[in-house]
Write an enzyme that holds these catalytic residues in place. Structure first.
Site, PDB file in Angstrom:
ATOM      1  N   ASP A   1     -13.962  93.173  68.454  1.00 13.65           N
ATOM      2  CA  ASP A   1     -14.127  91.780  68.035  1.00 13.65           C
ATOM      3  C   ASP A   1     -14.734  91.691  66.631  1.00 13.65           C
ATOM      4  O   ASP A   1     -15.681  90.930  66.395  1.00 13.65           O
ATOM      5  CB  ASP A   1     -15.031  91.031  69.020  1.00 13.65           C
ATOM      6  CG  ASP A   1     -14.689  91.326  70.474  1.00 13.65           C
ATOM      7  OD1 ASP A   1     -13.492  91.386  70.794  1.00 13.65           O
ATOM      8  OD2 ASP A   1     -15.620  91.499  71.290  1.00 13.65           O
TER       9      ASP A   1
ATOM     10  N   GLU B   1      -8.083  83.234  73.618  1.00 19.09           N
ATOM     11  CA  GLU B   1      -9.458  83.450  73.180  1.00 19.09           C
ATOM     12  C   GLU B   1      -9.464  83.984  71.751  1.00 19.09           C
ATOM     13  O   GLU B   1      -8.420  84.174  71.139  1.00 19.09           O
ATOM     14  CB  GLU B   1     -10.176  84.446  74.110  1.00 19.09           C
ATOM     15  CG  GLU B   1      -9.582  85.856  74.072  1.00 19.09           C
ATOM     16  CD  GLU B   1     -10.276  86.833  75.011  1.00 19.09           C
ATOM     17  OE1 GLU B   1     -10.978  86.387  75.940  1.00 19.09           O
ATOM     18  OE2 GLU B   1     -10.103  88.061  74.825  1.00 19.09           O
TER      19      GLU B   1
END
Length: 486
Positions: A50, A230
Site C-alpha cells: 500500500d 478499495e
C-alpha cells in the site's frame, strides 16, 4: 570485465546500467548519458505494501519525497524521506506512531497515507481494535512539524464516515477550491466487502457532507475471492478527474480499475462517475509481477509516476494478507492521445525503463508489434514500447536491448531487420543482440546503436520500420540512425 551471458539472463538483466555505458566510438568523445524518464530501481522498497509517496511539491518547501506504507507486522506507521524517488530505497525509516498494547487501534494498522494540508501534516490510516483486529476504522494523525519524520504527532483522531462499519484506505484531494475525502467502506444493506465513497471535508479531520457512493464491485474482475473496491488514488489531468482503485482478493487476482469524471462535474453526484469496464493494471506472468494494486501517484519533473505494490510470485501459503512480500514499486505513467492514462504492465525487476523516438520522427516511438520492431504514433499498448539497456550478451562495452513486457526477449539484428527474439546462449545470438551505444550521430543528446556484427551499420528508422543500415554522411541519414531517449 566480461559478463557471462547465462548468469546475466538468469538475473533478469539486473545489472547497474552504468556498467553498460563505456560506449563512445573510437575517436569520439563520450557524451553525458541521456536523461532517462525515471532513473530508479524496481522494486523500490521491499515489504512495503500500500505504498504512498508524496509529490515533491506537496505543500512543503523542502522538495523532498516521503514514503509510507503498510509494514508486514501491521503494528505501526512509518515514514522515510529522500530528495529523489530512488533515494527512498535506502533512506532511513522512522516510526512516527505505534499501536497501543490493547484497546482501540491495537489491532491491524493498514495503508497509511501522508498529506500536507496547509502548514500541517496529516496521516490517514486504518486500525483495528485489540479484541478484534478486523474491526477496522479510519483515523488521522496530525503534526505541525515541518518534517513529517519528526516526533510530536498528536494522538490519532477517529474519522466519522457515516456508518459504524468496516472502513479503510482513505485519501484526500483538493479540486476547484474544495477538499474531498475518498475512502472504502462496507455499507449496511449492500452485500459487498467494501465500496468507494466521497464527501466534501469541513477540515482535514471532519467531513462536511454525507457520504456519496461512487463505486460498487459488480464486475467479474472486482469480485474474485472478495467483493472489493478499495485503495483509491486521485489524479486530475486533461480535463478529467481520474480515480484508480483496487479490486478482488489480495493475491494474484488483485488488480486496478479506473473511475473518471469530468473536471467540471459535481463530484458529489454519483452520476458524474464512469467506471471503465475492464481493469487497467493486472497480474503479468511474463514480467513475474502478481497482484499489482493499492497505488498512489507522485511526480518527477513534469512526469507522473505510478506507485504500487506487487509480489514476485503467484503461489502463496496461507492467507495472502499475511504474506509479507508485497513490495513497493514505481514506474512512469504515460498518457494516450485522447488524454486517458496508459498504465501498461507492472514491470519486473531491473533498472531504468526507456522509450526511444527516432530523431527524424520525434512524434513516433519504437515498439514491437508481432515481435517485429517499428516506429508508430499513439501506441496504446504502451508496454510494447518499453525497453531496458543491459550489458551486452557478447563483448565488453556493448549493450543489449531488452523488452520490458517480454523480458526473455532482446532486440536482434538478424538479416538487417529488427525483432525481439527469445534469449539463446549462443555466440550467434550474442552478436545479433549486442550493440555499441554511442552519442547520437546527428544529435549527441540522443543515442545511436552500432551493430557488433557489422561495425559500419547502425540501428536506423526507415519509414516506420526499424532496420540495420549503413548511414551516409548526410544529416538526414545520420538522423535516421539517432534516437531520443524518453
Amino acid at each position: 570485465m566480461g559478463i557471462d551471458r547465462r548468469t546475466l539472463f538468469k538475473a533478469g538483466g539486473v545489472v547497474a546500467a552504468v556498467s553498460a555505458l563505456p560506449t563512445a566510438a573510437p575517436g569520439v568523445a563520450a557524451a553525458a548519458p541521456a536523461a532517462s524518464p525515471l532513473t530508479t530501481r524496481n522494486p523500490l522498497v521491499e515489504q512495503r505494501a500500500d505504498p504512498f509517496v508524496t509529490p515533491p511539491d506537496s505543500g512543503d518547501s523542502s522538495g523532498m519525497y516521503y514514503l509510507t506504507g503498510s509494514v508486514p507486522e501491521y503494528d505501526r506507521v512509518v515514514v522515510r524521506g529522500a530528495s529523489t524517488i530512488d533515494g527512498l530505497a535506502t533512506a532511513r525509516e522512522r516510526t512516527i506512531w505505534r499501536r497501543p498494547a490493547s484497546g482501540p487501534m491495537a489491532g491491524y494498522i493498514w495503508a497509511p497515507e501522508l498529506h500536507r494540508i496547509g502548514d500541517r501534516w496529516y496521516v490517514y490510516f486504518a486500525a483495528g481494535d485489540g479484541d478484534d483486529p478486523f474491526r477496522i476504522r479510519t483515523y488521522v494523525l496530525e503534526s505541525g512539524n515541518a518534517d513529517p519524520r519528526a516526533s510530536g504527532w498528536l494522538p490519532p483522531k477517529r474519522m466519522v464516515t457515516g456508518w459504524e462499519s468496516f472502513t479503510l484506505d482513505a485519501t484526500t484531494f483538493s479540486h476547484r477550491g474544495k477538499r474531498y475525502f475518498l475512502w472504502a467502506q462496507s455499507e449496511p444493506g449492500i452485500a459487498t466487502n467494501s465500496n468507494l465513497y466521497i464527501a466534501e471535508m469541513a477540515s482535514p479531520t471532519e467531513l462536511a457532507t454525507a457520504p456519496v457512493r461512487i463505486a460498487v464491485p459488480t464486475l467479474s474482475w472486482e469480485t474474485q475471492g472478495f467483493r472489493v473496491n478499495e485503495g483509491a488514488a486521485v489524479l486530475i489531468r486533461n480535463g478529467r478527474v481520474f480515480v484508480t482503485f483496487s479490486a478482488s482478493a489480495t493475491d494474484a487476482r488483485y488488480c486496478m480499475g479506473l473511475l473518471t469524471a469530468d473536471e467540471n462535474a459535481n463530484l458529489l453526484d454519483a452520476r458524474s462517475w464512469t467506471k471503465s469496464p475492464d481493469p487497467v493494471f493486472v497480474t503479468n506472468a511474463e514480467t513475474g509481477q502478481f497482484g499489482p494494486g493499492h497505488n498512489s501517484f507522485t511526480t518527477q519533473g513534469e512526469d507522473d509516476v505510478l506507485v504500487y505494490h506487487a509480489r514476485d510470485y503467484r503461489d502463496i501459503d496461507g492467507d495472502p494478507l499475511f504474506d509479507p512480500n508485497r513490495h513497493a514499486r514505481v514506474q512512469k505513467l504515460y498518457w494516450n492521445a485522447d488524454g486517458t492514462p496508459a498504465f501498461g504492465v507492472p514491470v519486473g525487476k531491473g533498472g531504468t525503463v526507456v522509450r526511444l523516438s527516432p530523431l527524424d520522427a520525434r512524434h513516433l516511438v519504437v515498439r514491437h508489434a508481432g515481435f517485429r520492431l517499428r516506429a508508430d504514433g499513439n501506441v496504446r499498448e504502451v508496454a510494447d514500447s518499453w525497453f531496458r539497456f543491459n550489458p551486452g550478451h557478447l563483448g565488453t562495452g556493448t549493450v543489449s536491448v531488452q523488452s520490458v513486457n517480454f523480458p526473455d526477449r532482446y532486440v536482434t539484428a538478424g538479416d538487417g531487420v529488427l525483432r525481439i527474439e527469445p534469449y539463446a546462449d549462443t555466440d550467434d545470438y550474442g552478436r545479433a543482440t549486442s550493440y555499441v551505444k554511442v552519442p547520437g550521430l546527428a544529435d549527441r543528446s540522443g543515442v545511436s546503436l552500432r551493430s557488433l556484427a557489422d561495425p559500419g551499420a547502425y540501428v536506423s528508422h526507415d519509414n516506420g520500420r526499424l532496420v540495420v543500415a549503413r548511414p551516409g554522411r548526410g544529416r538526414a541519414e545520420r538522423a535516421r540512425a539517432t534516437f531520443l531517449v524518453r
